[in-house]
Design a protein around this motif. Sequence first.
Motif, PDB file in Angstrom:
ATOM      1  N   LYS A 272       0.842  -1.210   0.000  1.00 33.53           N
ATOM      2  CA  LYS A 272       0.000   0.000   0.000  1.00 33.53           C
ATOM      3  C   LYS A 272       0.870   1.251   0.000  1.00 33.53           C
ATOM      4  N   ALA A 273       1.924   1.218   0.811  1.00 33.87           N
ATOM      5  CA  ALA A 273       2.846   2.358   0.853  1.00 33.87           C
ATOM      6  C   ALA A 273       3.537   2.526  -0.492  1.00 33.87           C
ATOM      7  N   TYR A 274       3.915   1.417  -1.125  1.00 35.60           N
ATOM      8  CA  TYR A 274       4.590   1.457  -2.419  1.00 35.60           C
ATOM      9  C   TYR A 274       3.672   2.014  -3.502  1.00 35.60           C
ATOM     10  N   GLU A 275       2.386   1.665  -3.457  1.00 36.08           N
ATOM     11  CA  GLU A 275       1.426   2.191  -4.437  1.00 36.08           C
ATOM     12  C   GLU A 275       1.296   3.703  -4.314  1.00 36.08           C
ATOM     13  N   LEU A 276       1.342   4.206  -3.081  1.00 37.16           N
ATOM     14  CA  LEU A 276       1.199   5.649  -2.858  1.00 37.16           C
ATOM     15  C   LEU A 276       2.483   6.417  -3.137  1.00 37.16           C
ATOM     16  N   ALA A 277       3.639   5.776  -2.906  1.00 37.43           N
ATOM     17  CA  ALA A 277       4.923   6.451  -3.107  1.00 37.43           C
ATOM     18  C   ALA A 277       5.925   5.464  -3.700  1.00 37.43           C
ATOM     19  N   PRO A 278       5.836   5.205  -5.009  1.00 42.03           N
ATOM     20  CA  PRO A 278       6.696   4.188  -5.622  1.00 42.03           C
ATOM     21  C   PRO A 278       8.182   4.539  -5.628  1.00 42.03           C
ATOM     22  N   ASN A 279       8.511   5.804  -5.495  1.00 41.17           N
ATOM     23  CA  ASN A 279       9.921   6.220  -5.526  1.00 41.17           C
ATOM     24  C   ASN A 279      10.510   6.451  -4.141  1.00 41.17           C
ATOM     25  N   ASP A 280       9.791   6.112  -3.103  1.00 43.83           N
ATOM     26  CA  ASP A 280      10.279   6.317  -1.743  1.00 43.83           C
ATOM     27  C   ASP A 280      11.324   5.245  -1.413  1.00 43.83           C
ATOM     28  N   PRO A 281      12.569   5.656  -1.120  1.00 43.36           N
ATOM     29  CA  PRO A 281      13.613   4.655  -0.850  1.00 43.36           C
ATOM     30  C   PRO A 281      13.364   3.862   0.433  1.00 43.36           C
ATOM     31  N   THR A 282      12.698   4.447   1.413  1.00 39.80           N
ATOM     32  CA  THR A 282      12.427   3.733   2.661  1.00 39.80           C
ATOM     33  C   THR A 282      11.475   2.572   2.414  1.00 39.80           C
ATOM     34  N   VAL A 283      10.456   2.818   1.623  1.00 37.74           N
ATOM     35  CA  VAL A 283       9.501   1.757   1.303  1.00 37.74           C
ATOM     36  C   VAL A 283      10.205   0.649   0.517  1.00 37.74           C
ATOM     37  N   ALA A 284      11.022   1.030  -0.450  1.00 40.44           N
ATOM     38  CA  ALA A 284      11.756   0.040  -1.246  1.00 40.44           C
ATOM     39  C   ALA A 284      12.688  -0.778  -0.353  1.00 40.44           C
ATOM     40  N   ASN A 285      13.371  -0.126   0.576  1.00 41.01           N
ATOM     41  CA  ASN A 285      14.260  -0.838   1.497  1.00 41.01           C
ATOM     42  C   ASN A 285      13.484  -1.805   2.374  1.00 41.01           C
ATOM     43  N   ASN A 286      12.305  -1.393   2.833  1.00 38.78           N
ATOM     44  CA  ASN A 286      11.512  -2.280   3.685  1.00 38.78           C
ATOM     45  C   ASN A 286      10.971  -3.477   2.901  1.00 38.78           C
ATOM     46  N   LEU A 287      10.623  -3.281   1.645  1.00 36.71           N
ATOM     47  CA  LEU A 287      10.213  -4.411   0.817  1.00 36.71           C
ATOM     48  C   LEU A 287      11.384  -5.380   0.626  1.00 36.71           C
ATOM     49  N   GLN A 288      12.583  -4.836   0.453  1.00 31.15           N
ATOM     50  CA  GLN A 288      13.777  -5.677   0.331  1.00 31.15           C
ATOM     51  C   GLN A 288      14.050  -6.421   1.635  1.00 31.15           C
ATOM     52  N   LEU A 289      13.877  -5.726   2.756  1.00 30.71           N
ATOM     53  CA  LEU A 289      14.059  -6.344   4.070  1.00 30.71           C
ATOM     54  C   LEU A 289      13.054  -7.477   4.270  1.00 30.71           C
ATOM     55  N   LEU A 290      11.833  -7.245   3.853  1.00 30.81           N
ATOM     56  CA  LEU A 290      10.802  -8.287   3.943  1.00 30.81           C
ATOM     57  C   LEU A 290      11.178  -9.492   3.084  1.00 30.81           C
ATOM     58  N   SER A 291      11.660  -9.214   1.898  1.00 29.93           N
ATOM     59  CA  SER A 291      12.083 -10.289   0.992  1.00 29.93           C
ATOM     60  C   SER A 291      13.189 -11.127   1.617  1.00 29.93           C
ATOM     61  N   SER A 292      14.161 -10.473   2.229  1.00 28.47           N
ATOM     62  CA  SER A 292      15.262 -11.227   2.857  1.00 28.47           C
ATOM     63  C   SER A 292      14.770 -11.938   4.114  1.00 28.47           C
ATOM     64  N   SER A 293      13.752 -11.403   4.798  1.00 27.77           N
ATOM     65  CA  SER A 293      13.202 -12.067   5.978  1.00 27.77           C
ATOM     66  C   SER A 293      12.512 -13.363   5.600  1.00 27.77           C
ATOM     67  N   VAL A 294      11.847 -13.366   4.468  1.00 25.60           N
ATOM     68  CA  VAL A 294      11.158 -14.575   4.017  1.00 25.60           C
ATOM     69  C   VAL A 294      12.191 -15.642   3.642  1.00 25.60           C
ATOM     70  N   LYS A 295      13.288 -15.230   3.007  1.00 32.85           N
ATOM     71  CA  LYS A 295      14.317 -16.187   2.583  1.00 32.85           C
ATOM     72  C   LYS A 295      15.087 -16.759   3.772  1.00 32.85           C
ATOM     73  N   ASN A 296      15.287 -15.964   4.802  1.00 36.17           N
ATOM     74  CA  ASN A 296      16.089 -16.373   5.958  1.00 36.17           C
ATOM     75  C   ASN A 296      15.228 -16.657   7.179  1.00 36.17           C
ATOM     76  N   LEU A 297      14.103 -17.273   6.967  1.00 34.79           N
ATOM     77  CA  LEU A 297      13.186 -17.557   8.054  1.00 34.79           C
ATOM     78  C   LEU A 297      13.815 -18.540   9.040  1.00 34.79           C
ATOM     79  N   GLU A 298      13.864 -18.148  10.291  1.00 31.41           N
ATOM     80  CA  GLU A 298      14.419 -19.010  11.328  1.00 31.41           C
ATOM     81  C   GLU A 298      13.322 -19.436  12.272  1.00 31.41           C
ATOM     82  N   ARG A 299      13.424 -20.641  12.765  1.00 32.09           N
ATOM     83  CA  ARG A 299      12.451 -21.142  13.736  1.00 32.09           C
ATOM     84  C   ARG A 299      13.150 -21.535  14.990  1.00 32.09           C
TER      85      ARG A 299
END
Length: 177
Positions: free
Chosen positions: A150-177
């Motif tokens: 939702k944040a990305y749709e409202l501000a596609p050029n915001d670097p903070t939103v892009a960084n958080n999407l990247q952080l989320l992507s790496s969180s999914v790949k490195n899921l620890e239990r």
Amino acid sequence: MRLAALAGLLLIVLSGCQTADTSGVVRTNEPSKGDVTAFGDAFDGLKTVSDVEYYASDQAVAEAKNQFRAENYGNAGALFYKATQLAPNDGGAWMGLAACSDRIRRFDLSDHAYRQAFRLVGGTPEYYNNVGYSYLLRGKLQDARSNFLKAYELAPNDPTVANNLQLLSSSVKNLER
């Protein structure tokens, strides 16, 4: 005779002090066009109380932001809380309080602060980004993703939103239990 003259003089003096405003208009602190200050200057161009953009919470918010940048989240949260008490309609103070509450893992407080912030600032990119980060900290990755998008749709050029999407992507790949 002297007493009557003195009473008459006193009556004249006192009647001169009272002016009757027959216009029915109540005077506020706003100056009229021809008014002058105590220094003889005209009021034109001077800021009056209604023109000033200062709120009681400004100092608390400024110090809270400094504390947040220094990673003193407890101190920042206390200052943001003070700001919300001084100015309950300050959406920025509520956003700051929510972010601090997230950092100290008080998600019950952050949820309340985010509700207040949404009521005041609405669905801004900053709001959705912060809520997404809150969900990311909780481990609720689907909720985090939907808010980041939702944040990305409202501000596609915001670097903070892009960084958080990247952080989320790496969180999914490195899921620890």
